[in-house]
Design a protein around this motif. Structure first.
Motif, PDB file in Angstrom:
ATOM      1  N   PRO A  81       0.759  -1.177  -0.131  1.00  0.00           N
ATOM      2  CA  PRO A  81       0.057   0.105  -0.088  1.00  0.00           C
ATOM      3  C   PRO A  81       0.929   1.440   0.062  1.00  0.00           C
ATOM      4  CG  PRO A  81      -0.940  -1.393   1.573  1.00  0.00           C
ATOM      5  CD  PRO A  81       0.280  -2.167   0.926  1.00  0.00           C
ATOM      6  N   ARG A  82       1.719   1.307   0.647  1.00  0.00           N
ATOM      7  CA  ARG A  82       2.914   2.197   0.723  1.00  0.00           C
ATOM      8  C   ARG A  82       3.518   2.753  -0.661  1.00  0.00           C
ATOM      9  NH1 ARG A  82       3.504   7.072   1.684  1.00  0.00           N
ATOM     10  NH2 ARG A  82       5.100   7.879   3.542  1.00  0.00           N
ATOM     11  N   ALA A  83       3.827   1.699  -1.333  1.00  0.00           N
ATOM     12  CA  ALA A  83       4.514   1.892  -2.681  1.00  0.00           C
ATOM     13  C   ALA A  83       3.567   2.215  -3.830  1.00  0.00           C
ATOM     14  CB  ALA A  83       4.993   0.236  -3.104  1.00  0.00           C
ATOM     15  N   ARG A  84       2.199   1.896  -3.467  1.00  0.00           N
ATOM     16  CA  ARG A  84       1.104   2.147  -4.521  1.00  0.00           C
ATOM     17  C   ARG A  84       0.691   3.892  -4.068  1.00  0.00           C
ATOM     18  NH1 ARG A  84      -4.564  -0.771  -4.501  1.00  0.00           N
ATOM     19  NH2 ARG A  84      -4.464   0.036  -2.721  1.00  0.00           N
ATOM     20  N   GLY A  85       0.854   4.204  -2.786  1.00  0.00           N
ATOM     21  CA  GLY A  85       0.519   5.566  -2.477  1.00  0.00           C
ATOM     22  C   GLY A  85       1.675   6.461  -3.126  1.00  0.00           C
ATOM     23  N   THR A  86       3.048   6.086  -3.477  1.00  0.00           N
ATOM     24  CA  THR A  86       3.941   6.695  -3.766  1.00  0.00           C
ATOM     25  C   THR A  86       3.784   7.116  -5.470  1.00  0.00           C
ATOM     26  OG1 THR A  86       5.570   5.122  -4.166  1.00  0.00           O
ATOM     27  CG2 THR A  86       5.463   5.946  -2.135  1.00  0.00           C
ATOM     28  N   LYS A  87       2.748   6.281  -5.912  1.00  0.00           N
ATOM     29  CA  LYS A  87       2.436   6.111  -7.372  1.00  0.00           C
ATOM     30  C   LYS A  87       3.470   5.454  -8.192  1.00  0.00           C
ATOM     31  CE  LYS A  87      -0.580  10.129  -7.238  1.00  0.00           C
ATOM     32  NZ  LYS A  87      -1.856   9.332  -7.025  1.00  0.00           N
ATOM     33  N   ALA A  88       4.421   4.531  -7.625  1.00  0.00           N
ATOM     34  CA  ALA A  88       5.257   3.946  -8.420  1.00  0.00           C
ATOM     35  C   ALA A  88       4.662   3.042  -9.445  1.00  0.00           C
ATOM     36  CB  ALA A  88       6.018   3.184  -7.181  1.00  0.00           C
ATOM     37  N   ASP A  89       5.565   2.822 -10.344  1.00  0.00           N
ATOM     38  CA  ASP A  89       5.233   1.774 -11.311  1.00  0.00           C
ATOM     39  C   ASP A  89       5.580   0.563 -11.172  1.00  0.00           C
ATOM     40  OD1 ASP A  89       4.660   4.010 -13.691  1.00  0.00           O
ATOM     41  OD2 ASP A  89       6.524   4.502 -13.242  1.00  0.00           O
ATOM     42  N   VAL A  90       6.613   0.259 -10.326  1.00  0.00           N
ATOM     43  CA  VAL A  90       7.182  -1.099 -10.008  1.00  0.00           C
ATOM     44  C   VAL A  90       7.820  -1.051  -8.383  1.00  0.00           C
ATOM     45  CG1 VAL A  90       9.144  -2.789 -10.311  1.00  0.00           C
ATOM     46  CG2 VAL A  90       7.928  -1.633 -12.370  1.00  0.00           C
ATOM     47  N   LEU A  91       7.191  -2.000  -7.948  1.00  0.00           N
ATOM     48  CA  LEU A  91       7.898  -2.095  -6.349  1.00  0.00           C
ATOM     49  C   LEU A  91       8.996  -3.308  -6.467  1.00  0.00           C
ATOM     50  CD1 LEU A  91       7.930  -1.955  -3.249  1.00  0.00           C
ATOM     51  CD2 LEU A  91       6.024  -3.798  -3.186  1.00  0.00           C
ATOM     52  N   HIS A  92      10.214  -2.992  -5.957  1.00  0.00           N
ATOM     53  CA  HIS A  92      11.467  -4.015  -5.713  1.00  0.00           C
ATOM     54  C   HIS A  92      11.658  -4.250  -4.427  1.00  0.00           C
ATOM     55  CE1 HIS A  92      15.608  -5.224  -6.919  1.00  0.00           C
ATOM     56  NE2 HIS A  92      14.897  -6.282  -6.367  1.00  0.00           N
ATOM     57  N   CYS A  93      11.405  -5.660  -4.072  1.00  0.00           N
ATOM     58  CA  CYS A  93      11.562  -6.020  -2.636  1.00  0.00           C
ATOM     59  C   CYS A  93      13.051  -6.622  -2.704  1.00  0.00           C
ATOM     60  CB  CYS A  93      10.630  -6.772  -2.059  1.00  0.00           C
ATOM     61  SG  CYS A  93       9.044  -6.113  -2.113  1.00  0.00           S
ATOM     62  N   PRO A  94      14.326  -6.246  -2.261  1.00  0.00           N
ATOM     63  CA  PRO A  94      15.574  -6.831  -2.640  1.00  0.00           C
ATOM     64  C   PRO A  94      15.924  -7.730  -1.530  1.00  0.00           C
ATOM     65  CG  PRO A  94      15.782  -4.623  -1.616  1.00  0.00           C
ATOM     66  CD  PRO A  94      14.313  -4.872  -1.907  1.00  0.00           C
ATOM     67  N   SER A  95      15.245  -8.054  -0.638  1.00  0.00           N
ATOM     68  CA  SER A  95      15.668  -9.003   0.651  1.00  0.00           C
ATOM     69  C   SER A  95      15.118 -10.085   0.854  1.00  0.00           C
ATOM     70  CB  SER A  95      15.924  -8.058   1.853  1.00  0.00           C
ATOM     71  OG  SER A  95      16.655  -8.983   2.964  1.00  0.00           O
ATOM     72  N   ASN A  96      14.487 -10.895  -0.070  1.00  0.00           N
ATOM     73  CA  ASN A  96      13.999 -12.217   0.306  1.00  0.00           C
ATOM     74  C   ASN A  96      12.377 -12.227   0.211  1.00  0.00           C
ATOM     75  OD1 ASN A  96      16.280 -13.845   0.029  1.00  0.00           O
ATOM     76  ND2 ASN A  96      16.797 -13.195   1.999  1.00  0.00           N
ATOM     77  N   PHE A  97      12.001 -11.038   0.730  1.00  0.00           N
ATOM     78  CA  PHE A  97      10.332 -11.148   1.074  1.00  0.00           C
ATOM     79  C   PHE A  97       9.717  -9.766   0.522  1.00  0.00           C
ATOM     80  CE2 PHE A  97      12.313 -12.875   5.050  1.00  0.00           C
ATOM     81  CZ  PHE A  97      12.089 -14.213   4.907  1.00  0.00           C
TER      82      PHE A  97
END
Length: 359
Positions: A81-97
């Motif tokens: 939800p926080r990523a969507r609130g930033t109007k991001a096009d893509v979310l990257h989670c770089p630490s396994n989860f």
């Protein structure tokens, strides 16, 4: 408009080793891609002191990166939800989860599946929880990046994700003329946390089998608090031969790499094994476990031993310290094939392909 990438940094504290090294170097090199912009989703501590290596602003979630349960819950439920609130096009989670529910195109970097392969090596009874989180993250992810073919095979067989982007890690180039003068007594460096798969007890046992006349010093970094290796060192009467340094700064580790006669990596399991390349890049010969992942990362530029056999470890260490031969040059050449810019460029391509696929 640049592609906007939200990056999950809730886990980051500066004390978690390999996954944090990955984040620092990856995003510092992604800054060169003008068609990408970044926003980091951090914990309270990271937002209070934004890191210089991150190429964008940091927005915070009200959790501490020191609280494992809190940031795990945030990874699963709050980052999306926080990523969507930033109007991001893509979310990257770089630490396994990553999030348990996909709210926007999501990339998760899975470094390894230790909790699935060897739950007995995960301390504190956390293996089942880690398994649950990683399975949920993998189901929800649009794309999965991993750092070696060995880990990719685990992801395919244990998580059922057939399409995996394998992007090896990199290492920073080092000028060989910058090496410092080694100390009078040669020493072998080893580093890492004290989880069971790091196998440091067998390394210490091996030291007791090296004759005194040939025995270099062993320096082991990476513990927090009282080192669990201390009783074994005392039991084997190695207090003058084994130095347990605990957690060291990047600058201190750099100097240790620079002056060590060899680097020892007795691990039983890794997702990659970045210290192998870090040592090689500095002209430090590497001896390590004869397991598939280190054969993949170290190639013919390192020497291998049986990690379950202290005699094999001792024999290999003695041979390399006595006669490093051409290992320094071979290691530098091999390590030069692995660059963080290459890692960043391949990761940027994953972002672009994912964004294009949902437009």
């Amino acid at each position: 408009m640049p592609l906007r990438i939200a990056v999950d940094l809730v886990f980051f504290t500066g004390k978690k080793g390999g996954t944090e090294s990955y984040a620092r170097h990856l995003f510092a090199h992604l800054a060169d891609h003008d068609d990408l912009s970044f926003v980091g989703i951090g914990n309270r501590e990271l937002a209070a002191q934004p890191p210089s290596w991150f190429p964008g602003e940091i927005v915070s979630l009200p959790v501490s990166g020191e609280n494992r349960a809190a940031w795990a819950v945030a990874e699963m439920l709050a980052v999306g939800p926080r990523a969507r609130g930033t109007k991001a096009d893509v979310l990257h989670c770089p630490s396994n989860f990553g999030p348990a529910v996909r709210l926007l195109p999501t990339v998760v970097t899975v470094h390894d599946l230790l909790a699935h392969r060897h739950p007995e090596w995960v301390p504190g009874g956390r293996a089942r929880g880690v398994q649950t989180l990683s399975k949920a993250s993998a189901r929800a992810a649009s794309r999965i990046i991993t750092i070696s073919e060995t880990s990719a095979n685990d992801i395919r067989s244990l998580l059922g994700r057939t399409e995996v982007d394998v992007i090896p890690l990199g290492v920073l180039p080092v000028d060989p003329l910058d090496r410092h003068e080694p100390p009078a007594r040669p020493f072998v460096l080893a580093s890492g946390n004290r989880m069971p798969h790091k196998n440091f007890a067998k390394l210490v046992e091996a030291w007791a089998q090296i004759p005194l006349a040939e025995r270099p010093k062993l320096v082991i970094t990476g513990s927090h608090g009282d080192d669990p290796l201390r009783p074994l060192v005392d039991q084997l009467d190695l207090a003058n031969d084994v130095e347990l340094l605990g957690w060291v700064t990047d600058e201190e580790l750099e100097r240790l790499y620079d002056t060590a006669s060899a680097y020892a990596f007795p691990t039983l399991f890794e997702g990659f094994g970045l210290p192998v390349l870090e040592a090689m890049a500095r002209g430090c010969p590497v001896v390590g476990s004869d397991i598939p992942i280190l054969r993949e990362v170290g190639g013919d530029a390192m020497r291998y031993f049986d990690p379950h056999d202290p005699a094999s470890i001792a024999r290999t260490v003695r041979e390399v310290v006595a006669d490093p031969g051409t290992m320094a040059d071979a290691g530098r050449k091999w390590a030069s094939l692995f660059t963080w810019q290459r890692t960043a460029d391949a990761t940027a391509d994953v972002y672009r392909r994912l964004a294009d696929s949902v437009r």
